[in-house]
Every structure is written in C-alpha cells, then in structure tokens.
Scaffold this motif. Sequence first.
Motif, PDB file in Angstrom:
ATOM      1  N   ARG A  83       5.159   7.218 -10.268  1.00 35.29           N
ATOM      2  CA  ARG A  83       4.991   6.746  -8.896  1.00 35.29           C
ATOM      3  C   ARG A  83       4.918   5.221  -8.896  1.00 35.29           C
ATOM      4  N   TYR A 107       3.833   0.272 -11.129  1.00 33.34           N
ATOM      5  CA  TYR A 107       4.059   1.663 -11.510  1.00 33.34           C
ATOM      6  C   TYR A 107       2.808   2.264 -12.158  1.00 33.34           C
ATOM      7  N   ALA A 108       2.676   3.570 -11.971  1.00 32.45           N
ATOM      8  CA  ALA A 108       1.549   4.321 -12.508  1.00 32.45           C
ATOM      9  C   ALA A 108       1.739   4.580 -14.000  1.00 32.45           C
ATOM     10  N   GLY A 128       0.798  -1.227   0.000  1.00 29.71           N
ATOM     11  CA  GLY A 128       0.000   0.000   0.000  1.00 29.71           C
ATOM     12  C   GLY A 128       0.825   1.268   0.000  1.00 29.71           C
ATOM     13  N   GLN A 176       2.896  -3.613  -3.580  1.00 25.88           N
ATOM     14  CA  GLN A 176       1.790  -4.563  -3.439  1.00 25.88           C
ATOM     15  C   GLN A 176       2.318  -5.943  -3.071  1.00 25.88           C
ATOM     16  N   SER A 208       3.603   1.881  -6.521  1.00 27.48           N
ATOM     17  CA  SER A 208       2.833   1.379  -5.389  1.00 27.48           C
ATOM     18  C   SER A 208       3.378  -0.001  -5.024  1.00 27.48           C
ATOM     19  N   THR A 229       3.323   4.150  -1.291  1.00 21.54           N
ATOM     20  CA  THR A 229       3.629   4.736  -2.591  1.00 21.54           C
ATOM     21  C   THR A 229       5.028   5.328  -2.518  1.00 21.54           C
ATOM     22  N   PHE A 249      -2.915   4.192 -11.323  1.00 23.71           N
ATOM     23  CA  PHE A 249      -2.502   2.805 -11.150  1.00 23.71           C
ATOM     24  C   PHE A 249      -3.504   1.872 -11.809  1.00 23.71           C
TER      25      PHE A 249
END
Length: 171
Positions: free
Chosen positions: A108, A143-144, A97, A112, A110, A99, A150
């Motif tokens: 960005r 990655y975004a 969770g 997981q 994230s 970032t 996302f």
Amino acid sequence: MFDITDAELAWLDQEDAHVAEMIRRHGVYITYVGGACSMPGCACAEAGESPAFGYTAGLFGIGHPELAITGVSMNTAGQVLNEVAAAVLDGAHLLPGMTLDAASMPRRISVQRVPNPAEIAFTANRHYHRPDRASVPLLQLVYADEKGRFPWDDGYALTPDAQPLPGQWRA
C-alpha cells in the motif's frame, strides 16, 4: 551567484528541451537521483547523503502537485511514478492522507505532503520557472512494509534511512 560556461548553458538548453518534449509526449518526465552512493555501506551514505529517490515534472502543468518516492530502485521508482501519474493524468486528484494500491508496487502507498519541495524538485521547478520561494508542490508516495505498516505505525520494519518521511530528506 556562479559563473556558467557556454558549454554548460548549451547543455542546460538541450536538457530543458528534452524535459519539455518528454512531458509533451508522455505527460511527465521522471528524474531519478541516487545510485551507487545511496547503496548501504557507501561512505557518502554514512556522511548523511539522502537515499535514492525519483520525482515527476509535468503534473503541476495540469494543476496537480508533483510526485516523489524514496528508497526504491530506478526501475521501481519509474514504474510507480508512471502508474500513479497516469491516474492523475486521467483525472484522479491525490490528497495527503489518501491510501493507494498500485499494480507496480506490491505494498500500500500513503500520499503525504512534502514540506520542502524547493530542496527536491529541481527539474520541475526549472521546467516551470519557479523560484525556491514559490516551488511546485510535491507529494511523497510512502510505501508500507511487508506487513502493511507505514513508518508512523508501531512495529514498522524498515529503518528510517531506508524511506525517510517528508521533510526529513532533500536532494
């Protein structure tokens, strides 16, 4: 069970020594899986092959999950995994969770949890002598897209096969 030749056993012994030396020297060893067959339009990709991915071995030895990233080139995977692993080796502890911003990735990231690490982290599990039922834990660096969204956000620009979510891919 399968039979292994003396030559294969010798190669595995050398590979194990190489992985251990890289972890001693650099803190992590990075395995990259993929290449030509994971390129768009490849017949293997159409047959359900996983996208290219990279992951670490070495962080479990300091009490941290290993890291993985999918759908990027070998160069990008190495840069991102090395940068994030260096932060972990310097004391950071990543949690699902979170970032992150990484200099090596202009988007960005994230963190997981990967629910099926035994199907992915073969090098790490071999290094730590972990059976499938007790696999090293694994975190995926998701990655975004270029607009900062996302895969779970509305309007995410990449296709699901470009960067599958944890649990949706394996080696």
